[in-house]
Design a protein around this motif. Structure first.
Motif, PDB file in Angstrom:
ATOM      1  N   HIS A 188       0.833  -1.198   0.000  1.00 28.68           N
ATOM      2  CA  HIS A 188       0.000   0.000   0.000  1.00 28.68           C
ATOM      3  C   HIS A 188       0.871   1.253   0.000  1.00 28.68           C
ATOM      4  N   ALA A 189       0.315   2.338  -0.496  1.00 32.04           N
ATOM      5  CA  ALA A 189       1.018   3.618  -0.535  1.00 32.04           C
ATOM      6  C   ALA A 189       1.038   4.240   0.862  1.00 32.04           C
ATOM      7  N   GLU A 190       1.675   5.406   0.955  1.00 33.05           N
ATOM      8  CA  GLU A 190       1.850   6.081   2.241  1.00 33.05           C
ATOM      9  C   GLU A 190       0.505   6.382   2.907  1.00 33.05           C
ATOM     10  N   ALA A 191       0.389   5.971   4.164  1.00 33.09           N
ATOM     11  CA  ALA A 191      -0.839   6.196   4.934  1.00 33.09           C
ATOM     12  C   ALA A 191      -0.550   7.120   6.114  1.00 33.09           C
ATOM     13  N   ALA A 194       0.092  12.394  -0.445  1.00 33.62           N
ATOM     14  CA  ALA A 194       1.273  11.826  -1.113  1.00 33.62           C
ATOM     15  C   ALA A 194       1.041  10.361  -1.455  1.00 33.62           C
ATOM     16  N   GLY A 195       0.341   9.639  -0.594  1.00 36.64           N
ATOM     17  CA  GLY A 195       0.033   8.233  -0.859  1.00 36.64           C
ATOM     18  C   GLY A 195      -0.860   8.060  -2.078  1.00 36.64           C
ATOM     19  N   LEU A 224       9.555  -4.472   0.500  1.00 33.02           N
ATOM     20  CA  LEU A 224       8.822  -3.596  -0.406  1.00 33.02           C
ATOM     21  C   LEU A 224       8.630  -2.238   0.246  1.00 33.02           C
ATOM     22  N   ALA A 225       9.026  -1.192  -0.455  1.00 29.03           N
ATOM     23  CA  ALA A 225       8.754   0.166   0.004  1.00 29.03           C
ATOM     24  C   ALA A 225       7.268   0.431  -0.161  1.00 29.03           C
ATOM     25  N   LYS A 226       6.767   1.470   0.503  1.00 29.72           N
ATOM     26  CA  LYS A 226       5.373   1.844   0.296  1.00 29.72           C
ATOM     27  C   LYS A 226       5.195   2.222  -1.166  1.00 29.72           C
ATOM     28  N   ALA A 227       4.181   1.647  -1.802  1.00 29.54           N
ATOM     29  CA  ALA A 227       3.908   1.781  -3.237  1.00 29.54           C
ATOM     30  C   ALA A 227       4.991   1.114  -4.082  1.00 29.54           C
ATOM     31  N   GLY A 228       5.702   0.167  -3.501  1.00 31.01           N
ATOM     32  CA  GLY A 228       6.675  -0.639  -4.236  1.00 31.01           C
ATOM     33  C   GLY A 228       6.021  -1.909  -4.755  1.00 31.01           C
ATOM     34  N   VAL A 229       6.668  -2.547  -5.732  1.00 32.11           N
ATOM     35  CA  VAL A 229       6.093  -3.728  -6.378  1.00 32.11           C
ATOM     36  C   VAL A 229       7.166  -4.788  -6.599  1.00 32.11           C
ATOM     37  N   ALA A 230       6.801  -6.028  -6.329  1.00 31.95           N
ATOM     38  CA  ALA A 230       7.615  -7.181  -6.706  1.00 31.95           C
ATOM     39  C   ALA A 230       6.794  -7.999  -7.692  1.00 31.95           C
ATOM     40  N   ARG A 256      -6.169   1.593   3.821  1.00 35.64           N
ATOM     41  CA  ARG A 256      -5.035   2.097   3.043  1.00 35.64           C
ATOM     42  C   ARG A 256      -4.737   1.212   1.830  1.00 35.64           C
ATOM     43  N   ALA A 257      -4.937  -0.080   1.956  1.00 32.71           N
ATOM     44  CA  ALA A 257      -4.742  -0.983   0.823  1.00 32.71           C
ATOM     45  C   ALA A 257      -5.875  -0.815  -0.190  1.00 32.71           C
ATOM     46  N   ARG A 258      -7.111  -0.721   0.303  1.00 31.74           N
ATOM     47  CA  ARG A 258      -8.259  -0.524  -0.599  1.00 31.74           C
ATOM     48  C   ARG A 258      -8.117   0.780  -1.369  1.00 31.74           C
ATOM     49  N   GLN A 259      -7.681   1.857  -0.698  1.00 30.81           N
ATOM     50  CA  GLN A 259      -7.513   3.130  -1.396  1.00 30.81           C
ATOM     51  C   GLN A 259      -6.392   3.049  -2.428  1.00 30.81           C
ATOM     52  N   THR A 260      -5.328   2.332  -2.117  1.00 30.29           N
ATOM     53  CA  THR A 260      -4.253   2.144  -3.089  1.00 30.29           C
ATOM     54  C   THR A 260      -4.790   1.410  -4.315  1.00 30.29           C
TER      55      THR A 260
END
Length: 164
Positions: free
Chosen positions: A8-11, A30-31, A132-138, A59-63
């Protein structure tokens, strides 16, 4: 199957907001920008998603919502998965959910350290650490069905990569 494990992005921090339950922490401005930049960057690099599966935490749902809102057609289907919730996240439960899907490319939007642990399980080692950073992807590719040791880490990106 192509799996995109997205943190998830920044919360908003729990202590700095009126929210008293961790599950209800919303994204910061910013998230939201991070999630939208991620969607744009993934599309720019040719990523196609059939489905986006999100933890039920806000926070995950909003991302996930931000990803889909700016995704070009065809829009991926959004699903919620309780197995991605931090207190219940287990690799086998997530995999059981994935096995019910008929998609070839799926994004899982969730939380650390659980996404990193799931990535390690897919790669076949508990010793592997995927951060994984916030808003990072593997991206993990599986020949056939997802299972322990069946995955191959194809790439790992940070939010900085998403600045398009």
């Amino acid at each position: 199957m192509e799996l995109y494990l997205i943190r998830h992005a920044e919360a908003q921090p729990l202590a700095s907001s009126a929210v008293t339950d961790d599950a209800d922490r919303p994204l910061t401005d910013a998230g939201h920008a991070q999630a939208q930049a991620l969607a744009a960057a993934l599309q720019k690099h040719g990523v196609h998603l059939d489905q986006v599966v999100s933890s039920p935490l806000l926070r995950a749902r909003q991302t996930a919502d931000d990803l889909i809102q700016i995704w070009k057609t065809p829009l991926p289907e959004l699903l919620l998965c309780d197995a991605l919730e931090p207190d219940v996240a287990k690799a086998r439960k997530v995999t059981k959910f994935l096995l019910k899907l008929s998609a070839n490319a799926v994004a899982l939007v969730g939380h650390m350290p659980h996404l990193g642990e799931y990535a390690a399980w897919m790669l076949g080692s508990k010793k592997v650490e995927i951060a994984l950073a916030k808003a990072g992807v593997a991206r993990i590719d599986c020949d056939g069905v997802p299972d322990k040791g069946a995955g191959k880490l194809t790439w790992l990106i940070t939010p900085e990569w998403c600045r398009v």
